[in-house]
Design an enzyme around this catalytic site. Structure first.
Site, mmCIF file in Angstrom:
data_model
loop_
_atom_site.group_PDB
_atom_site.id
_atom_site.type_symbol
_atom_site.label_atom_id
_atom_site.label_comp_id
_atom_site.label_asym_id
_atom_site.label_seq_id
_atom_site.Cartn_x
_atom_site.Cartn_y
_atom_site.Cartn_z
ATOM 1 N N GLU A 22 -26.915 -23.405 -6.190
ATOM 2 C CA GLU A 22 -25.911 -22.704 -6.573
ATOM 3 C C GLU A 22 -24.609 -23.310 -6.722
ATOM 4 O OE1 GLU A 22 -26.372 -19.741 -7.988
ATOM 5 O OE2 GLU A 22 -28.522 -19.725 -7.195
ATOM 6 N N HIS A 25 -24.715 -24.939 -10.425
ATOM 7 C CA HIS A 25 -24.451 -23.909 -11.216
ATOM 8 C C HIS A 25 -22.743 -23.711 -11.625
ATOM 9 C CE1 HIS A 25 -28.392 -22.619 -12.593
ATOM 10 N NE2 HIS A 25 -28.728 -22.148 -11.099
#
Length: 133
Positions: A22, A25
Protein backbone atom coordinates in the site's frame (compact mmCIF):
# COMPACT_ATOMS: atom_id res chain seq x y z
CA UNK A 1 3.31 -26.77 15.06
CA UNK A 2 0.31 -25.34 16.87
CA UNK A 3 -2.09 -22.83 15.37
CA UNK A 4 -0.75 -20.08 17.60
CA UNK A 5 2.82 -20.77 16.47
CA UNK A 6 1.71 -20.77 12.83
CA UNK A 7 -0.05 -17.45 13.32
CA UNK A 8 3.05 -15.97 14.99
CA UNK A 9 5.08 -17.01 11.94
CA UNK A 10 2.57 -15.80 9.34
CA UNK A 11 1.46 -12.49 10.87
CA UNK A 12 4.70 -10.47 10.59
CA UNK A 13 5.11 -11.25 6.90
CA UNK A 14 1.42 -10.67 6.23
CA UNK A 15 1.42 -7.23 7.88
CA UNK A 16 4.77 -6.24 6.39
CA UNK A 17 3.60 -7.15 2.90
CA UNK A 18 0.32 -5.22 3.16
CA UNK A 19 2.08 -2.12 4.49
CA UNK A 20 4.81 -2.07 1.83
CA UNK A 21 2.33 -2.86 -0.97
CA UNK A 22 0.00 0.00 0.00
CA UNK A 23 2.92 2.35 0.64
CA UNK A 24 4.09 1.75 -2.94
CA UNK A 25 0.68 2.74 -4.32
CA UNK A 26 0.70 5.91 -2.20
CA UNK A 27 4.27 6.84 -3.12
CA UNK A 28 3.66 6.65 -6.85
CA UNK A 29 0.37 8.55 -6.51
CA UNK A 30 2.15 11.28 -4.56
CA UNK A 31 5.02 11.44 -7.05
CA UNK A 32 2.51 11.72 -9.91
CA UNK A 33 0.82 14.72 -8.32
CA UNK A 34 -1.90 13.38 -5.99
CA UNK A 35 -1.18 15.32 -2.80
CA UNK A 36 -3.96 13.54 -0.90
CA UNK A 37 -1.84 10.36 -0.97
CA UNK A 38 0.71 12.01 1.35
CA UNK A 39 -1.25 10.92 4.44
CA UNK A 40 -0.73 7.27 3.38
CA UNK A 41 3.05 7.69 3.09
CA UNK A 42 3.70 6.08 6.43
CA UNK A 43 4.71 2.67 7.71
CA UNK A 44 2.07 2.87 10.44
CA UNK A 45 -0.09 -0.24 9.94
CA UNK A 46 -3.24 1.55 11.10
CA UNK A 47 -3.17 3.73 7.97
CA UNK A 48 -3.05 0.72 5.66
CA UNK A 49 -5.14 -1.97 7.31
CA UNK A 50 -8.80 -2.44 6.50
CA UNK A 51 -11.31 -4.18 8.80
CA UNK A 52 -12.62 -6.84 6.42
CA UNK A 53 -9.54 -7.39 4.28
CA UNK A 54 -6.89 -7.20 6.97
CA UNK A 55 -8.61 -8.68 10.01
CA UNK A 56 -11.92 -10.53 9.47
CA UNK A 57 -11.29 -12.46 6.23
CA UNK A 58 -7.71 -13.47 7.19
CA UNK A 59 -8.96 -14.63 10.60
CA UNK A 60 -11.73 -16.73 9.03
CA UNK A 61 -9.31 -18.22 6.49
CA UNK A 62 -6.72 -19.02 9.15
CA UNK A 63 -9.21 -20.44 11.67
CA UNK A 64 -10.66 -22.81 9.05
CA UNK A 65 -7.19 -24.10 8.18
CA UNK A 66 -6.78 -21.99 5.07
CA UNK A 67 -4.13 -19.64 3.81
CA UNK A 68 -3.68 -16.25 5.49
CA UNK A 69 -5.05 -14.09 2.68
CA UNK A 70 -6.10 -10.45 2.84
CA UNK A 71 -5.73 -6.92 1.55
CA UNK A 72 -5.16 -3.38 2.74
CA UNK A 73 -7.22 -0.22 2.52
CA UNK A 74 -7.45 0.84 -1.10
CA UNK A 75 -5.88 4.07 -2.25
CA UNK A 76 -8.23 6.04 -4.49
CA UNK A 77 -6.19 8.55 -6.50
CA UNK A 78 -7.82 11.86 -7.34
CA UNK A 79 -7.94 12.05 -11.13
CA UNK A 80 -8.02 15.84 -11.24
CA UNK A 81 -4.72 16.09 -9.30
CA UNK A 82 -2.74 13.76 -11.55
CA UNK A 83 -0.52 15.13 -14.30
CA UNK A 84 -1.47 12.52 -16.91
CA UNK A 85 -4.47 10.66 -15.48
CA UNK A 86 -4.53 7.67 -17.83
CA UNK A 87 -0.86 6.71 -17.57
CA UNK A 88 -0.62 7.78 -13.92
CA UNK A 89 -3.44 5.42 -12.91
CA UNK A 90 -1.60 2.61 -14.69
CA UNK A 91 1.63 3.26 -12.76
CA UNK A 92 -0.16 3.78 -9.44
CA UNK A 93 -1.99 0.47 -9.68
CA UNK A 94 1.08 -1.35 -11.03
CA UNK A 95 3.29 -0.19 -8.15
CA UNK A 96 1.77 -2.47 -5.47
CA UNK A 97 1.95 -5.79 -7.34
CA UNK A 98 5.42 -4.91 -8.66
CA UNK A 99 6.72 -4.24 -5.16
CA UNK A 100 5.10 -7.45 -3.90
CA UNK A 101 6.81 -9.42 -6.68
CA UNK A 102 10.20 -7.94 -5.80
CA UNK A 103 9.60 -8.58 -2.09
CA UNK A 104 9.03 -12.24 -2.91
CA UNK A 105 12.30 -12.38 -4.85
CA UNK A 106 14.14 -10.50 -2.08
CA UNK A 107 12.97 -12.88 0.64
CA UNK A 108 13.86 -15.89 -1.51
CA UNK A 109 17.30 -14.33 -1.95
CA UNK A 110 17.63 -13.92 1.84
CA UNK A 111 16.69 -17.56 2.32
CA UNK A 112 19.52 -18.66 0.06
CA UNK A 113 22.08 -17.53 2.66
CA UNK A 114 23.03 -20.12 5.23
CA UNK A 115 22.99 -17.45 7.95
CA UNK A 116 19.19 -17.35 7.96
CA UNK A 117 18.85 -21.14 7.98
CA UNK A 118 20.42 -21.25 11.45
CA UNK A 119 17.47 -19.37 12.87
CA UNK A 120 14.52 -21.58 12.08
CA UNK A 121 11.83 -19.10 13.17
CA UNK A 122 13.33 -16.32 11.06
CA UNK A 123 13.68 -18.70 8.13
CA UNK A 124 10.02 -19.72 8.48
CA UNK A 125 8.90 -16.07 8.56
CA UNK A 126 10.97 -15.36 5.45
CA UNK A 127 9.61 -18.46 3.68
CA UNK A 128 6.03 -17.42 4.38
CA UNK A 129 6.70 -13.82 3.35
CA UNK A 130 8.25 -15.01 0.09
CA UNK A 131 5.30 -17.36 -0.48
CA UNK A 132 2.57 -14.74 -0.09
CA UNK A 133 4.34 -12.32 -2.36
Amino acid sequence: MTSLQSLAIMLPGFLFTIIIHEYAHALIAYLRGDTTAKERLTFNPLNHLELWGSIIIPFINFSTGGFLFGWGRALVPKRYLLKKPFSDFFFIYLAGPLVSFFLGILFCFFLSFSFFKQYTILAEIFKYTALIN
